[in-house]
Design an enzyme around this catalytic site. Structure first.
Site, short mmCIF file in Angstrom:
data_model
loop_
_atom_site.label_atom_id
_atom_site.label_comp_id
_atom_site.label_asym_id
_atom_site.label_seq_id
_atom_site.Cartn_x
_atom_site.Cartn_y
_atom_site.Cartn_z
N CYS A 73 -2.33 40.69 -73.12
CA CYS A 73 -2.96 42.05 -72.93
C CYS A 73 -2.77 42.90 -74.30
CB CYS A 73 -2.45 42.69 -71.84
SG CYS A 73 -0.74 43.08 -71.85
N CYS A 109 2.72 43.60 -65.92
CA CYS A 109 3.10 44.49 -66.70
C CYS A 109 4.42 45.02 -66.70
CB CYS A 109 2.11 46.07 -66.49
SG CYS A 109 0.30 45.48 -66.36
#
Ligand SMILES: Cc1ncc(COP(=O)(O)O)c(C=O)c1O
Ligand SMILES: Cc1ncc(COP(=O)(O)O)c(C=O)c1O
Ligand code: FES
Ligand code: FES
Lengths: 145, 387, 387, 145
Positions: D33, D103
């Protein structure tokens, strides 16, 4: 989908019925859509169509074109009646939707069949009249894009 | 024209006012793209989640197994084409029936050109699949059984439970086109062993242009429309949010009112059938007298042709159909009526009346009287009828 | 939350109130199935005919060549998959670009698994296809060139006229995904030699869930969704009448207001671009400065990440996007931004603002101020930024 | 899409910044990402984390998990800090959407990286701490249907 004239002739069909001892009777059908039309003609000695009646098992367009066709041939001579084509009938009705054009052929062919019957009974030959088909269904055309 | 009596609810239904009401905020207020991150998009997303749950509930399904499409036809195409691709290593044989909707039949024809072998099962004279024939048709190559839940023309309801059991026993996928059945008869995808199910909102007072395909978890079919990641990556395209919301409300509404509504409809249906058969000679009921959709009447009138009948009914303010609306591009008699054994000319003279919750006894009486008049009139014009 | 400033009109637009108004009668009043024969069905049919003409007019097309679909994604899938099938005897090679929407790219990947050879053309740093490379890519096997009219992320407008001419010279079909361009820039399918064109109503203030594929007469592709005879037998499914009506009105409206509206938008666009580039350091404009959609702004802010930026803008009532909304299922940086040569971390920090006719100068000024604040704040938190 | 706690930590992130001459600094990224997190620890002689700061280039979840992670490790010993897993951080934030779970791994790994750096500088070995990866991106899992 239908013009006002078509709807009028459908709602109030002219000349529905049979003629007893008619001078000529013709029945044609379209095997594809399954519809059938029968036309009765009463023709006098001068070869004029005095009376014309029909019976139809068919769609709205078939009923309307039968009705209009009888109106158009009434009073005409046999020769004149031959010119009452499906085009003439459609024009008189302000047109038909494309899928319904074939229905008007039923009317033309039914008149021809009745005339043919008349000619056979009378042992005469009508100029320009060919032996009509009893089934007018054609090949379905692939729509072109 | 005065009042209209709309008896073509199998073709499409009126979108219920409360359905339209529910949709409205999603046109010009909460119009965000559900895939976006900001607040108004969140509202679209929640609305979709809720609709998905409303629909899943009606089927006893997990809401994650509901995938929105543009309607019944897309759902049917997706189920068949994608199953054919996904299971090609297992086999190429699909079993269906002769009375499916064209969305199934024409898709099957398409697949035949691409190597599929399709068995089109006959039905009995009431339009019901014969279980022995279905069982006999199964081969080791069979990857899919696709049989409609209820027929759109003659209303006959198929033995879905038995079909589901048989499919499960043989480890074959079972898809059912429930476009006519969803919201009209109780359906539980687990109890019935249904693996895939097609439906379309506009048949149950939802909007046009929205449908869904239920896909049981584990069924390996993939996308039919490729692109964005919508619908868990299985059906691309910006979501039709108002349509989806409307479908959810329509489904919830159909489920809630089902018992009372269909009870009332079935009563009126039986009343009309009985009177027409008794009072009009040369008629026959098409479809199963018992196993039929609560709102479906399909009767053949010998010696007359359907279109003329429909136009005359329309002139009296009665909207009905002859054969199935979707196929009116063609002049051929209904394949369903031929499949139950009607000869061409009788198939042509068939009338379908499909009631709604709004149909009243007075409507029914009026329609019956008009049918009697019109049939008599058309028969008097028919070269086939000798009275 | 107070007022919302919606700057994500490339993702979807507000359905215009007059569009909703026009649709409303087709839900609960004129709800007939257009394929039926009775009067209210006739009204649906006429409404569809009118919408088809409204749309055809905007394209200079024959209305019989407009086929309604459920949206841009379906149109793209249909064009590519059906062309691949219909022209397989001629060849299996398709030329497209690296910056197409996923509805094209994922369809191409699907076709590759089925034997298609696809050339994905590079674009220049402004996101424009290079004509020499396109010409070089053509082989005797090439059956289709599919190049978008305008890009949804960076707004760059492709040399469609030249592409059309080249395709015509080589006798190759030319499809263009005009989902972002239809109603925003003038398009004439004849003058531009476009054979197929995809569009989606919700991008021009029409409803979601309705689109069309223009198919020039003579192009041999057949159905993608098989079933009933709707859309001249090329696209089955009961027509989404309200959607179609809404699309017609939206298209007519977009064409009528195009000059004034896009003039105003372009001016505001250029104002915002200029100020942001001048007032925020470490920024770059993505896409062509001139050949770009009138309402598209796409700017990269170095050292910051898009999602955080979007959430902070949302907190201020500003709806925007980073990359393309449809792809937000994925964490990868936009394939379009990578194709124009941005490194990953800069692609990540890009912001797309797409204006509408309702965007005002005050909105613009407010948004610019907020961007400045937020970018500064995020940079102060970024391990990449050393000030 | 995010819980209120996440939004709170995103809007008002705790402990943003740098620590000069930090006892340990760790930077990790997720190449997939593209996001990056850097964690600074100030650890006293008793092995207690007195101060913890971060900088993050990342999504909303990355910012919020960094913020929460710093809150959680502050005041803890090095050994206790090792137990601040991504799960603990997520729980403290009332959860994260499934696509955002990765994340939170950034935060866990960033703490580990900072501790590793501290251990290397101090030439000590921290029980249970393995050399952290600098790129935590995993294989994207195909969603199961
Ligand atoms: C260029 C482009 N093509 C195709 C699409 C897909 O359209 P839809 O989401 O309406 O199916 C979009 C927008 O989502 C687009 O911007
Ligand atoms: C049984 C059945 N299947 C499929 C369809 C197709 O649904 P739609 O027209 O909404 O695509 C219909 C109705 O048209 C139907 O009755
Ligand atoms: S459809 Fe057969 S006569 Fe009209
Ligand atoms: S998406 Fe990369 S840290 Fe959240």
């Amino acid at each position: 989908m239908y013009s006002e004239k078509v709807m009028d002739h459908f709602e109030h069909p002219r000349n529905v019925g049979e003629i007893e001892n008619a001078s000529g009777v013709g029945t044609v059908g379209n095997a594809k859509c399954g519809d059938i039309m029968r036309m009765y003609l009463d023709i006098d000695d001068k070869g004029v169509i005095n009376e014309c009646k029909f019976k139809t098992f068919g769609c709205g367009a078939a009923v309307a074109t039968s009705s209009m066709a009888t109106e158009l041939v009434k009073g005409k001579t046999v020769q004149e009646a031959l010119e009452v084509t499906n085009k003439a009938v459609m024009e008189a009705l302000d047109g038909l939707p494309p899928v319904k054009v074939h229905c008007s052929l039923l009317a033309e062919e039914a008149i021809h069949a009745a005339l043919w019957d008349y000619a056979e009974k009378k042992h005469i030959k009508i100029e320009g009249l060919e032996k009509p088909k009893t089934d007018i269904s054609e090949e379905e055309e692939e729509e072109e894009y | 024209m005065g009042k209209m009596i709309y008896l073509d609810n199998a073709a499409t239904t009126k979108t219920a006012p409360e359905v339209v009401e529910a949709m409205l905020p999603y046109f010009s207020e909460n119009y965000g793209n559900p895939s976006s991150i900001y607040e108004i998009a969140g509202r679209s997303k929640e609305a979709i989640t809720e609709a998905r749950e409303q629909i899943a509930k009606v089927l006893g399904a997990n809401s994650r197994d509901i995938y929105f499409t543009a309607g019944g036809s897309e759902s049917d195409n997706w189920a068949l084409k994608a199953a054919f691709e996904a299971y090609s290593s297992k086999g190429n044989h699909i079993i269906t029936t002769k009375i499916e909707h064209h969305a199934i039949l024409h898709t099957c024809e398409y697949l035949e050109k691409r190597g599929a072998k399709i068995t089109y099962l006959d039905v009995d004279q009431n339009g019901i699949v014969k279980m022995e024939e279905l069982e006999k048709a199964i081969t080791p190559e069979t990857i899919l059984i696709s049989i409609m839940f209820a027929n759109n023309e003659i209303g006959s309801i198929q033995p879905v439970r038995e079909i589901g059991m048989l499919a499960r026993e043989h480890g074959i996928l079972f898809h059912t086109d429930a476009v006519q059945a969803f919201g009209q008869v109780p359906i539980d995808v687990d109890a019935l062993n249904i693996d895939m199910l097609s439906s379309s909102a506009h048949k149950i007072n939802g909007p046009k242009g929205i449908g869904f395909l239920y896909i049981r978890k584990g069924v390996k079919i993939r996308s039919f429309i490729h692109g964005g990641a919508q619908e868990r990556k299985r059906r691309a395209g910006t979501e039709n949010v108002p349509g989806i919301v409307g479908y959810g409300v329509a489904a919830a509404r159909a489920a809630e009112t089902m018992e009372e509504r269909t009870g009332k409809e079935a009563e009126l249906r039986d009343y009309m059938i009985r009177r027409i058969l008794e009072e009009v000679p040369y008629t026959r009921l098409n479809g199963d007298p018992k196993k039929r959709l609560p709102n479906n009447i399909n009767i053949s009138f010998q010696f007359i042709e359907g279109e003329s009948l429909l136009i005359m009914l329309d002139m009296e303010g009665i909207a009905a159909s002859s054969g199935s609306a979707c196929t009116s591009g063609s002049l051929d008699p209904s394949h369903v009526l031929l499949a139950i054994g009607l000869p061409h000319e009788i198939a042509h003279g068939s009338l379908r009346l499909t009631l709604s919750e709004e149909t009243t006894k007075e409507d029914a009486d009026f329609v019956i009287e008009k049918i009697k008049e019109i049939v008599a009139r058309l028969r008097s014009m028919s070269p086939l009828y000798e009275d």
